[in-house]
Design a protein around this motif. Structure first.
Motif, short mmCIF file in Angstrom:
data_model
loop_
_atom_site.label_atom_id
_atom_site.label_comp_id
_atom_site.label_asym_id
_atom_site.label_seq_id
_atom_site.Cartn_x
_atom_site.Cartn_y
_atom_site.Cartn_z
N VAL A 150 0.86 -1.19 0.00
CA VAL A 150 0.00 0.00 0.00
C VAL A 150 0.89 1.23 0.00
O VAL A 150 1.70 1.43 0.91
CB VAL A 150 -0.93 0.02 1.23
N GLY A 151 0.75 2.08 -1.02
CA GLY A 151 1.56 3.29 -1.13
C GLY A 151 0.86 4.49 -0.54
O GLY A 151 -0.32 4.73 -0.79
N MET A 152 1.60 5.26 0.27
CA MET A 152 1.04 6.46 0.91
C MET A 152 2.15 7.50 1.07
O MET A 152 3.33 7.19 0.92
CB MET A 152 0.43 6.11 2.27
N PRO A 187 3.50 11.99 -2.95
CA PRO A 187 2.13 12.00 -3.50
C PRO A 187 2.06 12.10 -5.02
O PRO A 187 1.23 11.44 -5.65
CB PRO A 187 1.51 13.22 -2.83
N VAL A 188 2.94 12.89 -5.62
CA VAL A 188 2.88 13.08 -7.08
C VAL A 188 3.27 11.81 -7.84
O VAL A 188 2.99 11.69 -9.04
CB VAL A 188 3.79 14.25 -7.54
N ASN A 189 3.90 10.85 -7.18
CA ASN A 189 4.32 9.61 -7.83
C ASN A 189 3.43 8.42 -7.51
O ASN A 189 3.62 7.33 -8.06
CB ASN A 189 5.76 9.26 -7.42
N THR A 190 2.47 8.61 -6.62
CA THR A 190 1.67 7.48 -6.14
C THR A 190 0.81 6.85 -7.23
O THR A 190 0.76 5.63 -7.37
CB THR A 190 0.79 7.91 -4.95
N GLU A 191 0.13 7.69 -8.01
CA GLU A 191 -0.72 7.16 -9.08
C GLU A 191 0.11 6.36 -10.08
O GLU A 191 -0.28 5.26 -10.50
CB GLU A 191 -1.44 8.30 -9.79
N GLN A 192 1.24 6.91 -10.48
CA GLN A 192 2.09 6.23 -11.45
C GLN A 192 2.58 4.89 -10.91
O GLN A 192 2.61 3.89 -11.65
CB GLN A 192 3.30 7.12 -11.79
N SER A 193 2.93 4.85 -9.63
CA SER A 193 3.39 3.60 -9.02
C SER A 193 2.30 2.54 -9.04
O SER A 193 2.58 1.35 -9.25
CB SER A 193 3.84 3.85 -7.57
N LEU A 194 1.05 2.96 -8.84
CA LEU A 194 -0.07 2.02 -8.91
C LEU A 194 -0.25 1.51 -10.33
O LEU A 194 -0.39 0.30 -10.55
CB LEU A 194 -1.36 2.71 -8.43
N ARG A 195 -0.23 2.41 -11.29
CA ARG A 195 -0.48 2.01 -12.68
C ARG A 195 0.65 1.12 -13.21
O ARG A 195 0.42 0.27 -14.07
CB ARG A 195 -0.65 3.24 -13.56
N VAL A 203 -2.97 5.40 -1.97
CA VAL A 203 -3.79 6.36 -1.24
C VAL A 203 -3.78 7.67 -2.02
O VAL A 203 -2.73 8.28 -2.23
CB VAL A 203 -3.25 6.60 0.19
N LEU A 204 -4.95 8.09 -2.47
CA LEU A 204 -5.08 9.31 -3.27
C LEU A 204 -6.16 10.20 -2.68
O LEU A 204 -7.24 9.72 -2.32
CB LEU A 204 -5.44 8.96 -4.72
#
Length: 347
Positions: A150-152, A187-195, A203-204
């Motif tokens: 889980v990324g946060m 935070p700016v890298n979290t979406e990319q890490s998920l994709r 966590v967004l």
């Protein structure tokens, strides 16, 4: 990467570090704003603080609206997380710092000489954080998180507390919870890490969540709003020493920030966004104003940032259950005060 099991070595280390900071603070090694810079009724006319990239804080809004005059804010850089910000306040490198209330309770539990003076962010039906998975993910429930990443934005903050509460409420044992791995990601890298499937859950919240949803392909497993409803989640703190030496300045800071919160709460959304864009452009930090269009609400539960016992007791109880605090070690009244807030008289 850190698992929840490994995380529980962190508070012990943090307490040792904070104890050293505390000793330095008491011995006068920490920096403090000099009273000599003040005039008239205010002990000092300058408040040092850390900001956030591409965001406008309520003290910054208060200054722009003229609610802090004649006191001025002095930006010394951007913070990386709430826990870092309040630790910087403890060392005296800034005059106020803000963080998730659970992190404040944790810091207070290690005898840090701080007091929460006003709430500044929270959760409501418009502003919340979600724990997102990719469409088609095999993760459908809390139990599916065992063995997953889980990324946060930071460990020991809002997202970790919320995640563990979700896992406990859904019947996971402590041994099973230890098998959920937490990964600290900007935070700016979290979406990319998920994709890119480097993590299983991201966590967004707020702007980053809405931009990610526009791109599609993700959905929330759960939201913090689902667990707790509307509540103030974070506060600004000042040290006991600062409050003792600068009571009038502290009162003005809280009054101005409280009025700014209410201005944002009661003004048309378009007007708030336009004001935020103006502030960001004028401060000249090479930031992106386009993300302001995603702003939805103040998310602060109490009028003017008023805090309440329940917003601290829930995290005290959580830390007691987690073995990080002893029962009765601290009470909500030890952690926060509403004495400087002008809206206290209206409640």
């Amino acid at each position: 990467m850190h698992s929840l099991q490994r995380k529980y070595t962190l508070p012990v280390f943090s307490v040792l570090i904070l104890s050293l900071i505390f000793i330095m603070f008491l011995s006068g090694c920490g920096k403090q704003t000099s009273n000599a810079s003040g005039s008239g009724k205010y002990e000092t006319l300058e408040l040092r603080y850390q900001g956030w990239a591409n965001k406008v804080t309520y003290p910054e809004l208060a200054q722009d609206l003229g609610y802090l005059d004649p006191i001025k804010l002095k930006w010394i850089g951007n913070t990386t997380s709430g826990p870092q910000d309040i630790q910087t306040a403890v060392t005296g490198d800034v005059d106020f710092g803000g963080a998730f209330n659970g992190a404040i309770v944790q810091l207070k539990g290690s005898n840090a000489p701080i007091k929460s003076v006003i709430g500044y962010y929270g959760v409501d039906k418009e502003t919340w954080s979600g724990f997102y998975v990719l469409d088609g993910s095999s993760i459908k429930s809390a139990h599916d998180l065992i063995g997953k990443k889980v990324g946060m934005n930071t460990l020991g903050g809002h997202s970790e507390f919320v995640l563990k509460e979700y896992l406990r409420k859904n019947g996971l044992t402590e041994k099973e919870i230890e098998q959920v791995t937490l990964v600290a990601i900007p935070p700016v890298n979290t979406e990319q890490s998920l994709r890119q499937k480097q993590i299983d859950v991201a966590v967004l919240g707020d702007i980053l969540r809405d931009k990610a949803l526009e791109r599609g392909g993700i959905h929330p497993l759960f939201k913090d709003y689902d667990l707790f409803g509307t509540f103030t989640a974070g506060s600004y703190v000042m040290t006991d020493r600062f409050l003792k030496e600068n009571p009038n300045t502290a009162k003005k800071f809280v009054e101005g920030t409280a009025k700014a919160i209410e201005w944002a709460r009661t003004s048309p959304r378009e007007e708030v966004i336009a004001r935020y864009e103006k502030i960001i452009k004028e401060r000249g930090r090479n930031e992106d104003t386009s993300i302001m269009k995603y702003w939805k609400s103040t998310s602060v539960a109490g009028k003017g940032g008023l805090n309440s016992n329940k917003e601290f007791s829930v995290w005290i109880n959580w830390l007691v259950k987690d073995g990080q605090l002893k029962k009765g070690q601290i009470a909500p009244s030890d952690i926060y005060t509403n004495e400087f807030n002008p809206y206290k008289k209206q409640n």
